[in-house]
Design an enzyme around this catalytic site. Structure first.
Site, PDB file in Angstrom:
ATOM      1  N   ASP A 116     -48.898   7.375 -27.886  1.00  0.00           N
ATOM      2  CA  ASP A 116     -49.865   7.855 -26.903  1.00  0.00           C
ATOM      3  C   ASP A 116     -49.312   7.827 -25.480  1.00  0.00           C
ATOM      4  O   ASP A 116     -50.024   8.112 -24.523  1.00  0.00           O
ATOM      5  CB  ASP A 116     -51.158   7.043 -26.980  1.00  0.00           C
ATOM      6  N   GLY A 117     -48.015   7.485 -25.325  1.00  0.00           N
ATOM      7  CA  GLY A 117     -47.370   7.494 -24.024  1.00  0.00           C
ATOM      8  C   GLY A 117     -47.411   6.179 -23.284  1.00  0.00           C
ATOM      9  O   GLY A 117     -46.806   6.058 -22.211  1.00  0.00           O
TER      10      GLY A 117
ATOM     11  N   LYS B 134     -35.803  14.654  18.171  1.00  0.00           N
ATOM     12  CA  LYS B 134     -36.712  15.753  17.847  1.00  0.00           C
ATOM     13  C   LYS B 134     -37.731  15.904  18.962  1.00  0.00           C
ATOM     14  O   LYS B 134     -38.435  14.956  19.312  1.00  0.00           O
ATOM     15  CB  LYS B 134     -37.439  15.476  16.520  1.00  0.00           C
TER      16      LYS B 134
END
Length: 396
Positions: free
Chosen positions: A107-108, A269
């Site tokens: 089922d993982g 920046k």
């Protein structure tokens, strides 16, 4: 529901390291903890499965004195995300492989099994938490060890997942703190990290849980010092204002090793007008005719790196190299995909804190092994010696 016979676990991998064996000492019987001083720290790649190493030892050698003869109370377990790195650390510490099985149920769901007794032992769990699966594996392993009566549990996390989510942004979690809370809840006793994105992460843990942050910059500085030996035109570059301190530390170590003054420049920046989406980059410092080394902690999509390489070349840099501790390479094509946009770069050096399959990174991305550094940290922890003293520079 109960997990019945139909929920058969499907083995994925076996971690590296387990109980037994004495910690390694140099062949000349000098009782030092400095694993990097060994033959394993040469550039002979047969000594490590993953990554390059420096040619010689640069860092402080800490005499142990009478080290405990029997170390069968110490255990090193490695999870799948750091499997190759863990094997190299185990090799440096002369620990046999094996000891942990990580599986997936049909089922993982994740299954973790420690294959030998850890009762009363000091356990080191090595795993980068680069994915949600690796986080669950780490948490379940720590929980398993605590329930199995381990004396102490040290989580070694080379890459700390969710580390960039370290402050509140509108209605979002401070995920770096939440991961710390989960590790504490599972029963971790101490934590070793590597180049965390923000020093505030160490403050997310309770006061009774020591957190050590191993800096890889000095090792990278030693590597570049060897590669660029004799080059008197080296300049260290911070890719933005937030990395000036990291680049400054790298520069300091490089200067100590090279014996020459090394300038520091950085990219700033700025925005030309309110609401402007794309910032304008400005280089603070001179790189014309110089050999530049960009120093960062993470390369993810690689956009910042590629734009900075372009800027440096436009400003007249002769050569551009880059170093980042953690190479995630999440953009399309991974490392090879990024390589296509690095025309002006000699190469990018990253460490093996994040696992990549062989051949996945391409020719312009090199990996520097942090296995000697981690092995040194484990050995010093066992001997109750200073970890911060590892990176004291010795030129010879």
């Amino acid at each position: 529901m109960f997990r019945g016979l139909g929920q058969k676990a499907i083995p994925l991998t076996i971690g590296a390291g387990l109980v037994g064996s004495q910690f390694w000492r140099p062949s000349n019987s000098d009782p030092t903890l400095n694993v990097q001083a060994s033959k394993y720290a040469s550039c002979d790649e047969s000594n490590v499965e993953e990554g390059l190493t420096t040619k010689k030892m640069y860092f402080y050698k800490a005499p142990v004195g009478n080290m405990v003869a029997k170390t069968d109370r110490n255990v090193l377990l490695t999870l799948p995300q750091s499997r190759t790195l863990g094997k190299d650390v185990a090799k440096l510490l002369h620990l046999p492989p094996g000891g942990l099985t990580v599986s997936k149920f049909k089922d993982g769901e994740t299954s973790v099994k420690v294959d030998a007794s850890v009762r009363g032992k000091d356990v080191f769990v090595l795993s980068s938490t680069t994915t949600n699966d690796s986080i669950i594996e780490t948490l379940l392993t720590i929980s398993t060890l605590r329930r199995a009566s381990a004396k102490s549990i040290c989580a070694i996390i080379p890459y700390y997942g969710y580390g960039r989510l370290d402050m509140k942004r509108k209605r979002e979690p401070i995920a770096a703190a939440d991961i710390a809370i989960m590790l504490e809840s599972m029963g971790v006793d101490s934590v070793i990290l590597m180049d965390i994105h923000n020093d505030s992460v160490s403050g997310f843990f309770n006061l009774n849980i020591p957190v050590d942050n191993l800096e890889t910059g000095p090792v990278a500085a030693a590597f570049f010092n060897e590669q660029l030996e004799g080059d008197k035109q080296v300049v260290v570059v911070a890719p933005h204002e937030g990395q000036v301190n990291r680049a400054s530390d790298f520069r300091k170590r490089f200067q100590q090793l090279a014996g020459v003054e090394v300038p520091l420049v950085f990219v700033s920046k700025t925005r030309q007008s309110p609401g402007e989406v794309v910032p304008v980059k400005e280089l603070i410092g001179d790189v014309r005719g110089k050999t530049c080394i960009i120093v960062d902690d993470i390369v993810d999509s690689g956009n910042t790196l590629t734009s900075n390489v372009k800027l440096l070349k436009e400003k007249g840099a002769a050569k551009v190299y880059a170093y980042a501790t953690h190479g995630l390479f999440t953009a399309s094509g991974g490392g090879r995909g990024l390589e296509k946009h690095l025309d002006g770069l000699e190469y990018l050096l990253v460490t093996n804190t994040v696992y990549h399959e062989k051949g996945e990174l391409g020719d312009k991305i090199k990996q520097l092994s942090v296995a000697p550094l981690l092995a040194e940290a484990v050995a010093r922890t066992v001997a109750k010696r200073s970890i911060s003293g590892i990176l004291n520079v010795e030129k010879d």
